[in-house]
Design an enzyme around this catalytic site. Structure first.
Site, PDB file in Angstrom:
ATOM      1  N   GLU A 153      -4.948  -7.501  -0.805  1.00 49.98           N
ATOM      2  CA  GLU A 153      -5.734  -7.652   0.321  1.00 49.98           C
ATOM      3  C   GLU A 153      -7.449  -7.393   0.015  1.00 49.98           C
ATOM      4  O   GLU A 153      -7.682  -6.348  -0.648  1.00 49.98           O
ATOM      5  CB  GLU A 153      -5.236  -6.389   1.049  1.00 49.98           C
ATOM      6  CG  GLU A 153      -3.927  -6.627   1.813  1.00 49.98           C
ATOM      7  CD  GLU A 153      -3.517  -5.436   2.669  1.00 49.98           C
ATOM      8  OE1 GLU A 153      -4.159  -4.919   3.408  1.00 49.98           O
ATOM      9  OE2 GLU A 153      -2.606  -4.685   2.155  1.00 49.98           O
ATOM     10  N   GLU A 203       0.770  -1.350  -0.088  1.00 55.06           N
ATOM     11  CA  GLU A 203       0.022   0.048   0.024  1.00 55.06           C
ATOM     12  C   GLU A 203       0.862   1.229   0.069  1.00 55.06           C
ATOM     13  O   GLU A 203       0.906   2.138   0.836  1.00 55.06           O
ATOM     14  CB  GLU A 203      -0.917  -0.036   1.167  1.00 55.06           C
ATOM     15  CG  GLU A 203      -1.966  -0.951   1.059  1.00 55.06           C
ATOM     16  CD  GLU A 203      -2.931  -1.162   2.129  1.00 55.06           C
ATOM     17  OE1 GLU A 203      -4.211  -1.493   1.957  1.00 55.06           O
ATOM     18  OE2 GLU A 203      -2.711  -0.890   3.414  1.00 55.06           O
TER      19      GLU A 203
END
EC number: 3.2.1.32
Length: 460
Positions: free
Chosen positions: A234, A138
């Site tokens: 995710e 991320e």
């Protein structure tokens, strides 16, 4: 339902227009989508037990500053990480590893943690399997405190070190964005380290409906425009409590929870999730589902200081479990099998050595056990570039054990009365071997050192 039906109809027509083509990446299946499960050791184990299956891929995390979660337990409130334990528990599964910068991306880029980077790469590289490395996962998430230039510099360094250390065949680099709805569009290019060092584009998929799927679609289009495979690294039905059959529109505190039926939850979150894969079937080659009771992990639990997540365990509701299993039974989903690694483009690295070693060592040793093989702590020749270090079991409690070569340590595997582990090495070089083992009936632990010259001896 009309809106969803229209979306599926249009997306299906669009998907038919996609043409199959080779994607620019590493460890990319020619056909199908890799199915992996995360994201802590115990949640993965619970999923495997409840579903009666070995996951094709398993996911875990490590911090680069202290390598917490690499070979010892680490739990920052989001479940237990221990990559070596997870890899040993699932030796025939692909490994997906998220690496946190621990808020120190500038020091990482400046080289302060280069030794840790090398240790991480060597540890992952020694696993005989495909590894997907989500470096600084991320990358654009504001909670991570990254800056663009240091992030890109560190990414390029890791990519290069993987090649310099000889693990390019089994470690693939994933550049994962947060796909976080509050972030502004059009920023991905500022975080991009370059086509030449990215094997996969990754994204997170939690509550994309909050921004009409704009952020996940932007990430998918970025992958497509750079001809990279796409990995949903995710995913979880955020704000849904599967066990309680509730949903909250409040991302911060989970207030005003609404009752939902199991069918509603499936149609509201899971159907669009799998439809996103259909929409992007030309590039989407893997996904990780986080199958966890988030509310039971203190980082995500009340008073929800890091937002409200819920409970995403598919096994807790029979209808959702059944629908999940039915969906994944589609042949397009790559599940665990004897052909898994080959499907992911990873070859068998053991093929060339077995016969040669047997012949060479038999001749050199004359069919007799070498004199120095009488030691309990010793090594075996595997190839000119691989050594197996072992120690005979002396009845220790051995709740944990580590074998080390020049202070590079890995968890050992017990077989035929001995703990063993293989390492990269060069024939003729001198090495320090160390064995560490739990010994609760003695001094708490035993640490044994020995210096050896790597020869072509085979002791067992």
């Amino acid at each position: 339902m009309k809106k969803l039906a229209k979306m599926i109809s249009v997306a299906t027509l669009g998907a038919c227009a996609f043409q199959a083509h080779a994607l620019d990446g590493k460890l990319v299946p020619d056909q199908g989508i890799l199915v992996s499960v995360g994201q802590d050791v115990d949640s993965v184990n619970d999923y495997s037990s409840a579903m009666g299956t070995t996951p094709a891929g398993v996911t875990n995390y490590v911090g680069i500053v202290n390598l917490d979660g690499l070979s010892t337990d680490a739990d920052a409130g989001a479940g237990r990480n221990n990559i070596v334990e997870l890899a040993n528990q699932y030796p025939t599964s692909a490994l997906i590893v998220g690496v946190s910068m621990n808020g120190e991306v500038q020091n990482v880029a400046n080289g302060q943690y280069n030794a840790n980077i090398d240790t991480l790469i060597r540890t992952l590289g020694e696993f005989d399997r495909p590894v997907y490395l989500r470096w600084a996962y991320e990358v654009d998430g504001p909670w991570n405190g990254h800056n663009t230039e240091d992030l890109k510099q560190s990414f390029r360094h890791v990519y290069q070190r993987i090649r310099e250390l000889g693990y390019a065949d089994n470690i693939s680099m994933v550049w994962q964005v947060a796909s976080y709805c509050p972030t502004a569009p059009g920023q991905l290019g500022t975080w991009w380290p370059g086509d030449d060092v990215v094997d996969w584009v990754g994204l997170s998929y939690f509550a994309p409906q909050d921004c009409n799927w704009d952020r996940v679609n932007e990430a998918a289009q970025w992958a497509r425009s750079h001809n990279k495979p796409l990995f949903i690294n995710e995913s979880s039905p955020q704000r849904y409590q599967l066990a309680d059959l509730t949903y909250s529109t409040d991302p911060a505190k989970g207030t005003n929870r609404q009752a939902k039926t199991d069918q509603q939850i499936w149609s509201e979150w899971f159907e669009p999730f799998f439809q996103f894969m259909v929409d992007n079937q030309d590039i989407l080659k893997g996904f990780t589902y986080i199958n966890a009771d988030w509310d039971s992990q203190w980082r995500w639990a009340a008073p929800y200081n890091e937002g409200y997540w819920g409970d995403s365990r598919v096994q807790v509701i029979p209808y959702i479990k059944q629908k999940w299993q039915e969906t994944l039974s589609d042949p397009k989903f790559i599940r665990h099998s004897d052909e898994l690694f080959a499907q992911l483009g990873y070859g068998n690295s053991d093929g060339g050595n077995g016969g040669d070693n047997g012949g060479d060592n038999g001749g050199d040793n004359g069919g007799e056990t070498p004199e120095n093989c009488t030691d309990d702590f010793n090594f075996n020749y595997v190839s000119d570039n691989e050594i197996e270090v072992y120690h005979v079991d002396k009845g220790w409690s051995a709740g944990w054990n580590y074998l080390c070569l020049d202070d590079y340590c890995l968890s050992g595997t017990k077989s035929n009365g001995a703990f063993s582990r293989s390492f990269s090495a060069q024939l003729g070089q001198t090495y320090k071997m160390t064995f560490k083992v739990e010994d609760i009936t003695g001094q708490g632990q035993q640490i044994i050192d020995k210096t050896v010259t790597f020869t072509n001896q085979v002791c067992n």
